[in-house]
Write a protein that holds these residues in place. Structure first.
Motif, short mmCIF file in Angstrom:
data_model
loop_
_atom_site.label_atom_id
_atom_site.label_comp_id
_atom_site.label_asym_id
_atom_site.label_seq_id
_atom_site.Cartn_x
_atom_site.Cartn_y
_atom_site.Cartn_z
N PHE A 263 0.81 -1.21 0.00
CA PHE A 263 0.00 0.00 0.00
C PHE A 263 0.85 1.26 0.00
O PHE A 263 0.58 2.22 -0.74
N ASP A 264 1.90 1.30 0.82
CA ASP A 264 2.72 2.51 0.95
C ASP A 264 3.31 2.94 -0.39
O ASP A 264 3.37 4.14 -0.71
N SER A 265 3.78 1.97 -1.19
CA SER A 265 4.43 2.31 -2.46
C SER A 265 3.42 2.70 -3.54
O SER A 265 3.79 3.33 -4.53
N LEU A 266 2.15 2.33 -3.36
CA LEU A 266 1.12 2.64 -4.36
C LEU A 266 0.23 3.81 -3.96
O LEU A 266 -0.57 4.29 -4.77
N ALA A 267 0.36 4.28 -2.70
CA ALA A 267 -0.56 5.29 -2.18
C ALA A 267 -0.43 6.63 -2.90
O ALA A 267 -1.37 7.43 -2.86
N VAL A 268 0.70 6.88 -3.58
CA VAL A 268 0.87 8.14 -4.31
C VAL A 268 0.48 7.97 -5.77
O VAL A 268 -0.31 8.75 -6.31
N SER A 269 1.02 6.93 -6.42
CA SER A 269 0.76 6.75 -7.85
C SER A 269 -0.69 6.40 -8.14
O SER A 269 -1.20 6.67 -9.23
N ASN A 270 -1.39 5.78 -7.20
CA ASN A 270 -2.77 5.33 -7.42
C ASN A 270 -3.78 6.18 -6.65
O ASN A 270 -4.83 5.70 -6.25
N ALA A 271 -3.47 7.44 -6.43
CA ALA A 271 -4.36 8.34 -5.68
C ALA A 271 -4.92 9.42 -6.60
O ALA A 271 -4.26 9.85 -7.55
N LEU A 327 -1.24 -4.14 12.28
CA LEU A 327 0.20 -4.34 12.17
C LEU A 327 0.50 -5.83 12.08
O LEU A 327 0.08 -6.61 12.93
N ASN A 328 1.21 -6.21 11.04
CA ASN A 328 1.70 -7.58 10.91
C ASN A 328 3.03 -7.68 11.65
O ASN A 328 4.04 -7.13 11.21
N TYR A 329 3.02 -8.34 12.81
CA TYR A 329 4.22 -8.38 13.65
C TYR A 329 5.33 -9.25 13.05
O TYR A 329 6.47 -9.19 13.51
N ASN A 330 5.01 -10.05 12.03
CA ASN A 330 6.05 -10.85 11.39
C ASN A 330 6.81 -10.04 10.34
O ASN A 330 8.04 -10.06 10.29
N SER A 331 6.06 -9.32 9.50
CA SER A 331 6.69 -8.51 8.45
C SER A 331 6.87 -7.06 8.85
O SER A 331 7.57 -6.31 8.19
N LEU A 332 6.17 -6.63 9.94
CA LEU A 332 6.15 -5.24 10.41
C LEU A 332 5.51 -4.30 9.39
O LEU A 332 5.76 -3.10 9.40
N ASN A 333 4.68 -4.84 8.51
CA ASN A 333 3.92 -4.01 7.59
C ASN A 333 2.64 -3.54 8.28
O ASN A 333 1.99 -4.30 9.00
N VAL A 334 2.27 -2.27 8.04
CA VAL A 334 1.01 -1.73 8.53
C VAL A 334 0.00 -1.84 7.40
O VAL A 334 0.17 -1.23 6.33
N ILE A 335 -1.06 -2.61 7.60
CA ILE A 335 -2.04 -2.91 6.56
C ILE A 335 -3.33 -2.16 6.85
O ILE A 335 -4.05 -2.49 7.80
N PRO A 336 -3.67 -1.13 6.05
CA PRO A 336 -4.95 -0.45 6.25
C PRO A 336 -6.10 -1.27 5.69
O PRO A 336 -5.91 -2.11 4.81
N GLN A 337 -7.30 -1.04 6.20
CA GLN A 337 -8.49 -1.75 5.75
C GLN A 337 -9.29 -0.85 4.83
O GLN A 337 -9.56 0.31 5.15
N PRO A 338 -9.71 -1.35 3.64
CA PRO A 338 -10.39 -0.50 2.66
C PRO A 338 -11.82 -0.15 3.08
O PRO A 338 -12.44 -0.85 3.88
N TYR A 339 -12.33 0.92 2.47
CA TYR A 339 -13.73 1.30 2.69
C TYR A 339 -14.67 0.54 1.77
O TYR A 339 -15.84 0.34 2.10
N ALA A 340 -14.19 0.12 0.60
CA ALA A 340 -15.05 -0.58 -0.34
C ALA A 340 -14.18 -1.39 -1.29
O ALA A 340 -12.98 -1.13 -1.45
N THR A 341 -14.81 -2.39 -1.94
CA THR A 341 -14.14 -3.20 -2.94
C THR A 341 -15.04 -3.36 -4.16
O THR A 341 -16.26 -3.21 -4.07
N PHE A 342 -14.42 -3.67 -5.28
CA PHE A 342 -15.16 -3.99 -6.51
C PHE A 342 -14.32 -4.98 -7.30
O PHE A 342 -13.14 -5.22 -6.98
N VAL A 343 -14.92 -5.56 -8.33
CA VAL A 343 -14.23 -6.53 -9.17
C VAL A 343 -13.94 -5.90 -10.52
O VAL A 343 -14.86 -5.40 -11.19
#
Length: 363
Positions: A263-271, A327-343
């Motif tokens: 998410f962190d690497s895509l949060a700028v290009s996909n915003a 927070l994934n304590y194994n990878s230490l990645n912070v994973i946000p939860q989305p507001y909506a999804t689509f296919v």
């Protein structure tokens, strides 16, 4: 910044220059002054002074450094005893512009990772975020963190170390209780008991605590979308009492579900920015096409699948959106939860020659 983790002798080597960069040789005796610096209050406490001299040869055998013509330098030293291995120090020369800074004991840097970063960095009570403390030292110190405002600690917590394949990290997923809104100084303190002395350290950062988070709802979202089409994002953003937010800075972020960990690497290009229109915050995201080159480098079938929509931002008074993260304590990645999804379907929307639109199936 230099770190001296143990007691000992602290050498001071000073090169004086004029504003044009040429060496300034002093014909008067100079002294270096050592101050203890408190980053919370900004106060400096005089600790000691050391007379400086012009040595002909400087031999730092511990570091493998020898200066044979050292007359352009001023040299001295401070004793760093066992009671001084704790905190930040400044070295100044009276009448001379500039100073040097070093850490004795433990180098401490705290920082806060919210679900989605905003400017200014903002959290709200009961909104989870990740607290990280970088501590460089010998051993594994104990870490305590306080949230200070006007000299009062409104919240205190401890941060334990997490062992990973990349090393030891001090990290904690947490949320704040109901505390008064405003800017807080986040103070991290570290302490470790050695056999003959105790090492300490302190570091600070700042955070704005909002009165409450904003509620976000994605409206009129279709379950499926075509590649090369425009996704219309219609978001209702409201305060806790239901009043719509009319002023603020908000963005929508659209990414494939399987890339949630990036998410962190895509949060700028996909915003895309959101604009307030008739009671809603609206944005337009151009969905990629596997029939052409795209930023993900995927084919139509590679792009197809579940996609996620996030909303980030703050209202003009500093209220942040309410976005859950984990927070994934194994990878230490912070994973946000989305507001909506689509296919996103494996079909590309393409214009025809007469200006109307048609659907070409990719097989």
């Amino acid at each position: 910044m230099a770190l001296y983790p143990t007691p000992g002798n602290l050498p001071v080597l000073i090169h004086l220059t004029y504003p044009n960069g040429s060496t300034a040789n002093s014909y008067h005796s100079l002294s270096a002054i050592l101050y203890a610096y408190d980053p919370v209050t900004g106060q400096e406490e005089l600790i000691s002074s050391a007379k400086l001299s012009h040595p002909l040869v400087l031999n730092f055998s511990q570091y493998g450094i020898t200066l044979s013509n050292a007359s352009d330098y001023e040299f001295g030293s401070f004793p760093l005893n066992s009671t001084m291995v704790s905190g930040i120090y400044l070295v100044k020369v009276p009448g001379i512009y500039g100073f040097d800074e070093f850490v004795s004991g433990i180098y401490v840097v705290p920082y806060i990772v919210p679900g989605i970063a905003t400017e200014p960095l903002t959290v709200a009570p009961h909104q989870n975020f990740t607290l990280v403390v970088f501590a460089e030292t010998l051993g594994s110190p104990n870490i305590t963190v306080s949230f200070l405002r006007d000299g009062i600690a409104y919240f205190n917590t401890t941060v334990n170390s997490v062992e990973t394949s990349a090393g030891q990290f001090y990290v904690k997923e947490m949320s704040l209780p109901d505390i008064p809104p405003g800017y807080y100084t986040v103070v991290a303190k570290a302490s470790y008991n050695f056999s003959n002395y105790t090492a300490g350290g302190i570091g600070i950062t700042q955070i704005y605590v909002a009165p409450s988070p904003l509620d976000v709802t994605i409206n009129n979202l279709q379950e499926t979308e075509l590649q090369n089409s425009t996704l219309v994002i219609n978001a209702s953003i409201a305060y806790q009492n239901g009043t719509p937010v009319r002023f603020g800075t908000f963005s929508a972020i659209v990414i494939p579900s399987y890339l949630q960990g990036s998410f962190d690497s895509l949060a700028v290009s996909n915003a895309v920015p959101l604009q307030y229109q008739n009671g809603s915050w609206v944005g337009y995201f151009n969905l990629p096409s596997g029939g052409n080159s795209n930023g993900l480098g995927l084919s139509p079938y590679g792009l197809a699948g579940s996609w996620q929509i996030y909303v980030s931002g703050v209202a003009y008074q500093g209220y942040p959106v309410s976005l859950k993260s984990s927070l994934n304590y194994n990878s230490l990645n912070v994973i946000p939860q989305p507001y909506a999804t689509f296919v996103l379907l494996p079909y590309v929307l393409t214009p025809t020659f007469n200006g109307t639109t048609g659907i070409i199936s990719i097989s």
